[in-house]
Design a protein around this motif. Structure first.
Motif, PDB file in Angstrom:
ATOM      1  N   THR A  51     100.550  93.203 -15.428  1.00 19.74           N
ATOM      2  CA  THR A  51     101.004  94.469 -14.872  1.00 19.74           C
ATOM      3  C   THR A  51     102.069  95.073 -15.772  1.00 19.74           C
ATOM      4  O   THR A  51     102.927  94.367 -16.301  1.00 19.74           O
ATOM      5  CB  THR A  51     101.547  94.255 -13.456  1.00 19.74           C
ATOM      6  N   MET A 107      95.111  95.683 -16.270  1.00 17.99           N
ATOM      7  CA  MET A 107      95.866  95.465 -15.039  1.00 17.99           C
ATOM      8  C   MET A 107      96.634  96.735 -14.653  1.00 17.99           C
ATOM      9  O   MET A 107      96.795  97.635 -15.463  1.00 17.99           O
ATOM     10  CB  MET A 107      96.826  94.286 -15.211  1.00 17.99           C
ATOM     11  N   PRO A 108      97.114  96.813 -13.402  1.00 19.51           N
ATOM     12  CA  PRO A 108      97.762  98.042 -12.948  1.00 19.51           C
ATOM     13  C   PRO A 108      98.997  98.426 -13.758  1.00 19.51           C
ATOM     14  O   PRO A 108      99.707  97.578 -14.295  1.00 19.51           O
ATOM     15  CB  PRO A 108      98.134  97.720 -11.495  1.00 19.51           C
ATOM     16  N   ARG A 167     103.409  91.850  -5.295  1.00 16.93           N
ATOM     17  CA  ARG A 167     102.239  91.882  -4.423  1.00 16.93           C
ATOM     18  C   ARG A 167     100.956  91.819  -5.243  1.00 16.93           C
ATOM     19  O   ARG A 167      99.990  91.149  -4.855  1.00 16.93           O
ATOM     20  CB  ARG A 167     102.257  93.139  -3.554  1.00 16.93           C
ATOM     21  N   ILE A 168     100.952  92.505  -6.379  1.00 14.89           N
ATOM     22  CA  ILE A 168      99.785  92.447  -7.264  1.00 14.89           C
ATOM     23  C   ILE A 168      99.605  91.031  -7.797  1.00 14.89           C
ATOM     24  O   ILE A 168      98.492  90.494  -7.833  1.00 14.89           O
ATOM     25  CB  ILE A 168      99.952  93.460  -8.412  1.00 14.89           C
ATOM     26  N   ASN A 181      97.764  88.340  -5.777  1.00  8.34           N
ATOM     27  CA  ASN A 181      96.314  88.456  -5.624  1.00  8.34           C
ATOM     28  C   ASN A 181      95.589  87.860  -6.822  1.00  8.34           C
ATOM     29  O   ASN A 181      96.200  87.510  -7.831  1.00  8.34           O
ATOM     30  CB  ASN A 181      95.936  89.928  -5.448  1.00  8.34           C
ATOM     31  N   ASP A 182      94.277  87.747  -6.696  1.00  9.27           N
ATOM     32  CA  ASP A 182      93.472  87.207  -7.793  1.00  9.27           C
ATOM     33  C   ASP A 182      93.451  88.203  -8.953  1.00  9.27           C
ATOM     34  O   ASP A 182      93.034  89.357  -8.766  1.00  9.27           O
ATOM     35  CB  ASP A 182      92.045  86.948  -7.292  1.00  9.27           C
ATOM     36  N   PRO A 183      93.884  87.813 -10.139  1.00  8.81           N
ATOM     37  CA  PRO A 183      93.922  88.762 -11.257  1.00  8.81           C
ATOM     38  C   PRO A 183      92.568  89.380 -11.582  1.00  8.81           C
ATOM     39  O   PRO A 183      92.483  90.568 -11.880  1.00  8.81           O
ATOM     40  CB  PRO A 183      94.453  87.919 -12.423  1.00  8.81           C
ATOM     41  N   THR A 226      91.741  91.996  -9.066  1.00  6.48           N
ATOM     42  CA  THR A 226      92.577  93.167  -9.312  1.00  6.48           C
ATOM     43  C   THR A 226      92.023  93.983 -10.476  1.00  6.48           C
ATOM     44  O   THR A 226      91.920  95.216 -10.401  1.00  6.48           O
ATOM     45  CB  THR A 226      94.024  92.739  -9.611  1.00  6.48           C
ATOM     46  N   ARG A 227      91.653  93.301 -11.551  1.00  7.01           N
ATOM     47  CA  ARG A 227      91.101  94.006 -12.709  1.00  7.01           C
ATOM     48  C   ARG A 227      89.805  94.718 -12.341  1.00  7.01           C
ATOM     49  O   ARG A 227      89.580  95.866 -12.741  1.00  7.01           O
ATOM     50  CB  ARG A 227      90.867  93.023 -13.860  1.00  7.01           C
ATOM     51  N   THR A 243      88.915  95.762  -9.392  1.00  9.13           N
ATOM     52  CA  THR A 243      89.229  96.894  -8.520  1.00  9.13           C
ATOM     53  C   THR A 243      89.667  98.093  -9.342  1.00  9.13           C
ATOM     54  O   THR A 243      89.247  99.232  -9.084  1.00  9.13           O
ATOM     55  CB  THR A 243      90.321  96.507  -7.507  1.00  9.13           C
ATOM     56  N   LYS A 244      90.502  97.865 -10.352  1.00 10.82           N
ATOM     57  CA  LYS A 244      90.928  98.964 -11.218  1.00 10.82           C
ATOM     58  C   LYS A 244      89.734  99.554 -11.965  1.00 10.82           C
ATOM     59  O   LYS A 244      89.627 100.777 -12.106  1.00 10.82           O
ATOM     60  CB  LYS A 244      92.001  98.486 -12.200  1.00 10.82           C
TER      61      LYS A 244
END
Length: 245
Positions: free
Chosen positions: A48, A92-93, A192-193, A196-198, A201-202, A204-205
């Motif tokens: 992140t 990542m975000p 929070r990010i 979660n599962d990296p 997350t990737r 989702t982005k």
């Protein structure tokens, strides 16, 4: 790293502080080069990214002294646009923690983030037409996605600057925090990010950034990969075990 940026690298996040307070963090070529270096690091090892500014300012815009000297070939190179697009495309975000002015190129850097939070002192907008240019580093396509076409048109065509309350009401910022709480709030989002599962997350982005005609097929393919992931099995098993207690 360059003098125009301060970079603090951690295991699950990188904090980049724009550090030209004497010119309200105006974005110059050295800062753009430094942002490319940060992106190269995060493309190689995804984490992140938190972007913030020094001296109570995010970024007052592009460095006008440099911008005045640029000509047509410079415009076609997309100097700021290329850097901001690379930031937006990071795996990542990206969180923009905004205090004070985020104008012109500074606003466009903020629009490139996935999440934007601010303080009550925020002033954000794009006054480029008053300087004889357009907002050409992402505002004309990102701002309509963020705030809607009508509001984006009003901001870009009039050069209007939003205050913090307006920025929240228009969806440009998601929340406001006192200046001393701004960076902790950004870290709370990053925490929070990180919980979660990296890979989820990737993915989702990736789905969020996909064009409209890619849906729903892209979600199905990304989900198919995650359904075979050992991390999905581990996390769901842990959830069921907690619920059974």
């Amino acid at each position: 790293m360059r003098e125009s940026l301060r970079v603090d690298s951690g295991d699950d996040r990188v904090v980049v502080t724009l550090a030209r307070p004497e010119v309200r963090n105006a974005i110059d070529q050295d800062m753009i080069d430094g942002l490319h270096e940060v992106c190269a690091e995060l493309e190689e090892r995804p984490r992140t990214l938190i972007l913030t500014g020094s001296g109570g300012v995010f970024a007052s815009g592009a460095d006008i002294a440099q911008l005045r000297e640029r000509r047509a070939p410079d415009a076609r190179r997309g100097i700021n646009s290329a850097a901001f697009q690379r930031i937006h495309a990071l795996p990542m975000p990206v969180i923009a923690a905004i205090d004070g002015y985020a104008l012109g190129g500074g606003a466009e850097l903020a629009y490139a983030a996935d999440l934007r939070i601010g303080t009550p002192r925020v002033k954000i907008g794009n006054p480029e037409t008053g300087l004889g240019i357009i907002a050409a580093a992402g505002a004309t396509w990102r701002l309509p996605e963020i705030a809607g076409h009508a509001r984006a048109a009003e901001l870009l065509l009039t050069g209007r600057i939003l205050d913090a309350a307006e920025a929240v009401a228009w969806g440009v910022l998601s929340s406001l925090h006192d200046p001393e709480d701004l960076l902790p709030a950004a870290h709370a989002l990053a925490d929070r990010i990180a919980a979660n599962d990296p890979l989820a997350t990737r993915h989702t982005k990736t789905a969020l950034a996909a064009p409209a005609d890619a849906h729903p097929a892209i979600e199905l393919e990304l989900q198919a990969e995650l359904f075979e992931s050992p991390e999905k099995e581990r996390r769901m098993t842990a959830f069921l075990e907690r619920r059974a207690r």
